[in-house]
Design an enzyme around this catalytic site. Structure first.
Site, PDB file in Angstrom:
ATOM      1  N   GLU A 128       0.838  -1.206   0.000  1.00 52.81           N
ATOM      2  CA  GLU A 128       0.000   0.000   0.000  1.00 52.81           C
ATOM      3  C   GLU A 128       0.870   1.251   0.000  1.00 52.81           C
ATOM      4  OE1 GLU A 128      -2.559   1.529  -0.500  1.00 52.81           O
ATOM      5  OE2 GLU A 128      -4.357   0.792   0.483  1.00 52.81           O
ATOM      6  N   ASP A 129       0.349   2.321  -0.581  1.00 54.78           N
ATOM      7  CA  ASP A 129       1.073   3.584  -0.535  1.00 54.78           C
ATOM      8  C   ASP A 129       1.008   4.181   0.864  1.00 54.78           C
ATOM      9  OD1 ASP A 129      -1.668   4.078  -0.712  1.00 54.78           O
ATOM     10  OD2 ASP A 129      -1.523   5.596  -2.276  1.00 54.78           O
TER      11      ASP A 129
ATOM     12  N   PHE B 127      -1.884  16.026   4.578  1.00 52.61           N
ATOM     13  CA  PHE B 127      -2.020  15.455   3.240  1.00 52.61           C
ATOM     14  C   PHE B 127      -0.678  15.493   2.496  1.00 52.61           C
ATOM     15  CE2 PHE B 127      -3.355  15.295  -1.201  1.00 52.61           C
ATOM     16  CZ  PHE B 127      -4.241  14.227  -1.150  1.00 52.61           C
TER      17      PHE B 127
ATOM     18  N   ARG C 115       1.392  12.331  -9.060  1.00 49.76           N
ATOM     19  CA  ARG C 115       1.880  10.951  -8.897  1.00 49.76           C
ATOM     20  C   ARG C 115       3.292  10.759  -9.428  1.00 49.76           C
ATOM     21  NH1 ARG C 115      -2.558   7.781  -7.381  1.00 49.76           N
ATOM     22  NH2 ARG C 115      -4.547   8.308  -8.359  1.00 49.76           N
TER      23      ARG C 115
ATOM     24  N   ASP D 269      -4.067   5.481   6.218  1.00 53.05           N
ATOM     25  CA  ASP D 269      -4.572   6.708   6.839  1.00 53.05           C
ATOM     26  C   ASP D 269      -5.521   6.296   7.976  1.00 53.05           C
ATOM     27  OD1 ASP D 269      -5.186   9.438   7.119  1.00 53.05           O
ATOM     28  OD2 ASP D 269      -6.729   9.382   5.595  1.00 53.05           O
TER      29      ASP D 269
END
Ligand code: 5GP
Length: 177
Positions: free
Chosen positions: A102-103, A155, A168, A106
């Site tokens: 996963e990136d 963020f 990206r 959160d």
């Protein structure tokens, strides 16, 4: 320190390309050791994890396979809320050593809701590798075996992560100002 603008927000450099590469290499080395003699199946979650997964996989030097998935959320029949399922998972996970890539974790909701459908297939093991983790935001219980960077609840974009479709392609990770 460089400042960039994406849509209506400004971001500043937060993690350099070199730091990212060093960390990705460390995670790969840990996986190479932990899975020696096995053949793990990496399941990166699109779109955000594509860059992390590509770099990570280059440093893996044990036999391994990879299968990218997208996640789709739909309303379940019961009132248990949304069910999250995988699109494009063309492997049988039975008895496999699975590493979800996963990136960022959160709230933890995505993986928390998705993992039961994988566990259902009875993999030999199921672990998570996440490049970024925001523990202050995590409210759904989740055990992350390999974490790149612990970051505050702000963020971020870059290195696969987007802000409304853009950012990206950045080699570094940027944090909103
Ligand atoms: P969770 O289900 O853990 O709340 O959220 C996971 C997903 O939310 C990530 O895979 C990512 O797509 C998105 N996300 C959460 N935080 C950020 C962030 O700071 N930046 C970006 N670009 N995406 C985020």
């Amino acid at each position: 320190m460089s400042i960039i603008t994406i849509h209506d927000k400004q971001f500043e450099t937060y993690i350099s390309a070199e730091e990212i590469q060093q960390k990705v290499k460390q995670i790969a080395e840990a996986i190479n050791t932990d899975y020696a003699g096995k053949m793990p199946l990496f399941i990166p979650v699109l779109n955000g994890a594509f860059m992390f997964a590509a770099d990570l996989f280059k440093y893996i030097n044990i036999p391994a396979e990879v299968s990218f998935i997208k996640l789709a959320s739909y309303k379940g029949m019961k009132s248990s809320g949304n069910v999250i399922t995988a699109i494009g998972l063309d492997y049988d996970l039975y008895n496999r050593d699975v590493v979800i890539v996963e990136d960022i974790v959160d709230t933890g909701k995505t993986l928390n809701k998705f993992l039961p459908s994988l566990e259902h297939q009875q993999p030999a093991s199921l672990k998570i590798a996440a490049l970024l983790h925001k523990p202050e935001a995590t409210i759904y219980p989740l055990s992350i075996a390999y974490t790149g960077f612990i970051i505050p609840n702000k963020f971020v974009v870059g290195y696969g992560l987007d802000y409304d479709g853009q950012g990206r392609n950045l080699k570094e990770i940027y944090q909103v100002i």
